[in-house]
Design a protein around this motif. Structure first.
Motif, short mmCIF file in Angstrom:
data_model
loop_
_atom_site.label_atom_id
_atom_site.label_comp_id
_atom_site.label_asym_id
_atom_site.label_seq_id
_atom_site.Cartn_x
_atom_site.Cartn_y
_atom_site.Cartn_z
N GLY A 292 -16.79 13.38 -27.19
CA GLY A 292 -16.87 12.04 -26.60
C GLY A 292 -15.45 11.23 -26.82
O GLY A 292 -15.06 11.57 -28.22
N VAL B 67 -22.00 7.54 -23.52
CA VAL B 67 -20.89 7.20 -24.54
C VAL B 67 -20.44 6.00 -24.78
O VAL B 67 -20.18 5.45 -25.53
CB VAL B 67 -19.71 8.44 -24.09
N ALA C 154 -20.66 9.71 -18.18
CA ALA C 154 -20.13 9.19 -19.68
C ALA C 154 -20.67 7.93 -19.95
O ALA C 154 -20.31 7.36 -20.97
CB ALA C 154 -18.85 9.11 -19.47
N LYS D 33 -16.60 12.05 -21.60
CA LYS D 33 -17.22 13.14 -22.39
C LYS D 33 -17.27 14.41 -21.79
O LYS D 33 -17.04 14.46 -20.41
CB LYS D 33 -18.77 12.62 -22.78
#
Length: 409
Positions: A106, A61, A58, A126
């Protein structure tokens, strides 16, 4: 077959495509011209322009540059459109690209955009969702599969200069009430990452300095994130500039009402097939200030729901007066807590509410001091029974899978 009037290449930066823009401004040149009655196809990158990858990390994100979003395809000019008209847009079909059959959901970190429940989920996470025809499932959120209600999260026409100035003035006034707030109260013009389509040189620089960001919905439509604006919908957009200037992007495979995780739908790249027509003088004829629409006749058929209530009392027990925002937040938190009893983590439950076709309703706004909001969770999307019973919840998930969490920098 309908002509594809705007094409994209997912291997290239959106900044290399002159038929894409990421700000609203009346002087952005038309990318293409059509006539009333024409139907056509427009291709779209995902709203971040390819910043998020199909993987189990992630960090992308966490690090996404939100000053760049949203990347929109357009504007498309409609011959004969004038200020005061209504642009009628029939959404005939929408789909993902054949070679990009996946999307992402996300949670943005509190330091970079946040979300509806950012105090409860302050770190970036996410989930990746794979498409199988009209259905989707995720390796990060086991036990659920559902049919997508594909729709554009963002669609609207160019603003007039007068309207642009109103937007910028009122949003700056809001930011000035608490300029250091995290997340910020509104996203103001930011020229450094602006992409103004076919505009170049000094004109592009001047427009970028005042171009409105694409984050919120406004009078022209914009980022309304309405899940029912799907294939078969008919939308009536107010026209504010000559030729209307229709732009579209932020395609979603599925979304729950409210898009509560902010990056709260299943975001995807893809294409949209539309037809346009005009109602001359339609804004005054029908008293229209914001767009109106007729929903799709084709929707996923989920008839059995668990409905969670929330009232205007926040997590600390503080009473608020008819506050629908707090009431809906409480309904969402109640649903999240309920789903954890079946083995989901809170993050997985939060993602489900963001991406599945849940319904959000304002159920009462007159019984002082508490507004009542409800969240309708379709039970058929689960592989197991989530209804209450005398035996109590059966733990169906072992907790070995979770949504990836970003790493510390």
């Amino acid at each position: 077959m309908a002509e594809t009037i705007i094409k994209v290449d997912l291997k290239k930066s959106p900044y290399e495509n002159e038929n894409i823009h990421n700000r609203w401004h009346p002087d952005i040149p038309m990318a293409s011209m059509v006539k009333p009655g024409d139907d056509f196809i427009i291709e779209c990158v995902d709203w971040t322009g390819g910043q998020i990858e199909d993987n189990d990390c992630a960090d992308d994100v966490r690090d996404v540059d939100l000053s760049k979003v949203h990347f929109l395809s357009g504007p498309v000019g409609v011959e004969g459109a004038e200020p005061g008209d209504l642009l009628v847009v029939d959404i005939l079909d929408i789909g993902a690209f054949d070679d990009s059959q996946w999307g992402f959901n996300g949670f943005f970190s509190k330091q970079n955009g946040g979300g509806f429940l950012t105090e409860h989920f302050p770190e970036a996470q996410k989930s990746i969702w794979d498409f199988k025809g009209m259905f989707t499932s995720s390796r990060h959120v086991p036990g659920v599969e559902f049919a997508g209600l594909i729709h554009p999260g963002l669609i609207g026409c160019l603003p007039s200069k007068e309207m642009l100035d109103i937007w910028n003035t009122r949003e700056k006034g809001l930011v000035d009430t608490n300029p250091t707030r995290v997340p910020e109260l509104a996203t103001l013009p930011y020229a450094d990452t602006a992409h103004m389509g076919k505009m170049t040189g000094e004109a592009a620089k001047a427009a970028a300095a005042e171009g409105a960001r694409t984050v919120p919905p406004r009078e022209h439509g914009g980022n309304c994130d309405i899940k029912d604006l799907s294939r078969g919908s008919k939308v009536y957009f107010p026209v504010y500039v000559k030729d209307a200037g229709l732009s579209v992007g932020d395609l979603h495979f599925s979304q729950g009402d409210g898009e509560i995780t902010f990056c709260g739908a299943i975001e995807m790249a893809g294409w949209i097939h539309m037809r346009v027509s005009l109602i001359k003088g339609g804004m005054s004829k029908y008293g229209i200030k914001n767009p109106i629409f007729k929903p799709s006749p084709i929707t996923p058929k989920y008839d059995d729901y668990l409905i969670f209530e929330g009232i205007s009392v926040d997590e600390e027990g503080t009473q608020h007066y008819l506050d629908v925002h707090i009431a809906y937040r409480q309904a969402c938190l109640n649903a999240i807590e309920y789903l954890t009893k079946f083995g989901y983590t809170k993050a997985q439950a939060y993602a489900i509410l963001g991406v599945a076709p849940v319904q959000g309703h304002i159920s009462g706004v007159v019984d002082i001091p508490n507004a009542c909001a409800t969240l309708w969770l379709p039970t058929d999307i689960f592989d197991f029974d989530v209804n209450p019973n005398v035996d109590g919840p059966k733990i169906e998930l072992d907790g070995s899978v979770d949504i990836p969490l970003s790493k510390d920098k």
